[in-house]
Scaffold this motif. Structure first.
Motif, PDB file in Angstrom:
ATOM      1  N   ALA A  72      46.271  71.249  39.169  1.00 44.59           N
ATOM      2  CA  ALA A  72      46.392  71.429  37.720  1.00 44.59           C
ATOM      3  C   ALA A  72      45.138  71.013  36.965  1.00 44.59           C
ATOM      4  CB  ALA A  72      47.591  70.635  37.200  1.00 44.59           C
ATOM      5  N   LEU A  73      44.230  70.285  37.625  1.00 43.50           N
ATOM      6  CA  LEU A  73      42.991  69.880  36.953  1.00 43.50           C
ATOM      7  C   LEU A  73      42.110  71.077  36.619  1.00 43.50           C
ATOM      8  CD1 LEU A  73      42.090  66.721  39.085  1.00 43.50           C
ATOM      9  CD2 LEU A  73      43.174  66.801  36.833  1.00 43.50           C
ATOM     10  N   GLY A  74      42.309  72.190  37.319  1.00 42.61           N
ATOM     11  CA  GLY A  74      41.538  73.381  37.019  1.00 42.61           C
ATOM     12  C   GLY A  74      42.254  74.363  36.117  1.00 42.61           C
ATOM     13  N   SER A 153      38.280  82.517  42.139  1.00 39.57           N
ATOM     14  CA  SER A 153      39.364  81.636  41.734  1.00 39.57           C
ATOM     15  C   SER A 153      39.105  81.030  40.355  1.00 39.57           C
ATOM     16  CB  SER A 153      39.526  80.515  42.771  1.00 39.57           C
ATOM     17  OG  SER A 153      40.419  79.532  42.314  1.00 39.57           O
ATOM     18  N   LYS A 154      40.076  81.219  39.465  1.00 44.71           N
ATOM     19  CA  LYS A 154      39.932  80.698  38.100  1.00 44.71           C
ATOM     20  C   LYS A 154      39.947  79.179  38.076  1.00 44.71           C
ATOM     21  CE  LYS A 154      43.537  81.138  35.533  1.00 44.71           C
ATOM     22  NZ  LYS A 154      44.592  81.762  34.699  1.00 44.71           N
ATOM     23  N   HIS A 155      40.911  78.572  38.760  1.00 42.78           N
ATOM     24  CA  HIS A 155      41.017  77.115  38.743  1.00 42.78           C
ATOM     25  C   HIS A 155      39.792  76.450  39.364  1.00 42.78           C
ATOM     26  CE1 HIS A 155      45.105  78.013  37.618  1.00 42.78           C
ATOM     27  NE2 HIS A 155      45.402  76.731  37.519  1.00 42.78           N
ATOM     28  N   THR A 156      39.280  77.040  40.445  1.00 38.73           N
ATOM     29  CA  THR A 156      38.091  76.470  41.089  1.00 38.73           C
ATOM     30  C   THR A 156      36.889  76.540  40.166  1.00 38.73           C
ATOM     31  OG1 THR A 156      38.945  77.161  43.243  1.00 38.73           O
ATOM     32  CG2 THR A 156      36.616  76.607  43.109  1.00 38.73           C
ATOM     33  N   ALA A 157      36.666  77.701  39.567  1.00 39.33           N
ATOM     34  CA  ALA A 157      35.511  77.856  38.679  1.00 39.33           C
ATOM     35  C   ALA A 157      35.607  76.941  37.470  1.00 39.33           C
ATOM     36  CB  ALA A 157      35.391  79.313  38.239  1.00 39.33           C
ATOM     37  N   GLY A 185      35.415  71.275  42.504  1.00 40.98           N
ATOM     38  CA  GLY A 185      35.791  72.647  42.804  1.00 40.98           C
ATOM     39  C   GLY A 185      36.423  72.799  44.174  1.00 40.98           C
ATOM     40  N   VAL A 186      35.869  72.139  45.176  1.00 39.10           N
ATOM     41  CA  VAL A 186      36.430  72.226  46.524  1.00 39.10           C
ATOM     42  C   VAL A 186      37.837  71.632  46.565  1.00 39.10           C
ATOM     43  CG1 VAL A 186      36.175  71.385  48.883  1.00 39.10           C
ATOM     44  CG2 VAL A 186      34.196  72.293  47.673  1.00 39.10           C
ATOM     45  N   THR A 187      38.038  70.486  45.920  1.00 40.35           N
ATOM     46  CA  THR A 187      39.352  69.838  45.931  1.00 40.35           C
ATOM     47  C   THR A 187      40.403  70.704  45.257  1.00 40.35           C
ATOM     48  OG1 THR A 187      38.254  67.681  45.874  1.00 40.35           O
ATOM     49  CG2 THR A 187      40.588  67.742  45.325  1.00 40.35           C
ATOM     50  N   ILE A 204      35.744  80.023  47.664  1.00 39.70           N
ATOM     51  CA  ILE A 204      34.297  80.013  47.890  1.00 39.70           C
ATOM     52  C   ILE A 204      33.577  80.764  46.775  1.00 39.70           C
ATOM     53  CG2 ILE A 204      32.476  80.747  49.470  1.00 39.70           C
ATOM     54  CD1 ILE A 204      34.445  80.337  51.761  1.00 39.70           C
ATOM     55  N   ALA A 205      34.151  81.903  46.376  1.00 37.95           N
ATOM     56  CA  ALA A 205      33.539  82.675  45.297  1.00 37.95           C
ATOM     57  C   ALA A 205      33.592  81.917  43.972  1.00 37.95           C
ATOM     58  CB  ALA A 205      34.247  84.023  45.162  1.00 37.95           C
ATOM     59  N   GLY A 206      34.720  81.258  43.676  1.00 35.27           N
ATOM     60  CA  GLY A 206      34.824  80.477  42.444  1.00 35.27           C
ATOM     61  C   GLY A 206      33.867  79.301  42.429  1.00 35.27           C
TER      62      GLY A 206
END
Length: 247
Positions: A72-74, A153-157, A185-187, A204-206
């Motif tokens: 949820a942090l992303g 990935s939206k959350h990762t980015a 981002g990885v987490t 990986i893309a995000g």
């Protein structure tokens, strides 16, 4: 007596056939290259799906609960407010008592710059998703709601962008400006894979997208926010001594 020399027409036809073969070779090479790229892409997609399936088989209730909280942090409802808090902290740092920046330190980025990078990057990421149009994992594998396309990935980015805004507002040194956003981002991305709403390649893309946005933003020159020079120490006595020195 019959001459052993080949006729002129035979020689000409042989040269024409040779020229045709030479013209066909680039087309054959391009075809082989295209087939190789398609095969490599298919192998990567199969490996991506196999890795995701391996993660889903090992899910446990504790793992899913932790992934819901950390992932949820992303979320945009939290990532954009975090960027706004970083901008407010940058405003407070600018309006507070000026501090001399020593050599090797980083000055905090401006608030408008941080907000602009995060908002513009979020819009570009959405456009990339609409262009790629990669579908998400099947509905049977999802343990969290998800909308839109999958890559990047939206959350990762957004986790990378929000963490980058925080460390840049704080004026942390160069290693932290990259390691902290990458770790965030990885987490968050691994949590989204565990919840079944993203493939590993989306994460990986995000991650690459978020770090790339900060890489571009760091190379755009900005106006200095303080009256002091960016590096080194300059004391008032040194200025007076330099003015009093004869030319």
């Amino acid at each position: 007596m019959t001459s052993l020399r080949p006729r002129r027409s035979v020689v000409a036809s042989t040269a024409i056939d040779r020229d045709r073969d030479l013209r066909r070779r680039p087309g054959v090479a391009r075809g082989m290259l295209g087939a190789g790229l398609v095969g490599a892409a298919a192998c990567l997609v199969r490996a991506d799906r196999a890795l995701a399936a391996g993660v889903w088989r090992r899910r446990s209730p504790a793992m899913v609960a932790a992934a819901r909280v950390v992932g949820a942090l992303g979320d945009p409802k939290l990532a954009y407010p975090l960027a706004a808090v970083a901008a407010a902290a940058a405003v407070a740092g600018v309006t507070a008592r000026p501090r001399v920046v020593r050599a090797g330190e980083q000055a905090g980025d401006g608030p408008l710059r941080l907000v602009a990078v995060v908002c513009a990057s979020g819009a570009v990421r959405r456009l990339c998703c609409e262009l790629v149009r990669r579908p998400r994992p099947p509905q049977c594998a999802r343990l969290a709601p998800a909308e839109g396309y999958s890559l990047p990935s939206k959350h990762t980015a957004l986790a990378v962008l929000a963490a980058g805004a925080i460390v840049r507002a704080a004026g942390l040194p160069a290693p932290a400006r990259w390691t902290v956003p990458a770790a965030a981002g990885v987490t968050v991305g691994l949590c989204r894979v565990a919840l079944g709403v993203h493939w590993p390649a989306d994460v990986i893309a995000g991650l690459g997208f978020g770090l790339g946005c900060w890489w571009v933003a760091d190379r755009i020159p900005s106006r200095p926010t303080g009256p002091h020079p960016p590096t080194g120490l300059l004391r008032v006595s040194d200025v007076r001594r330099s003015r009093a020195a004869p030319c």
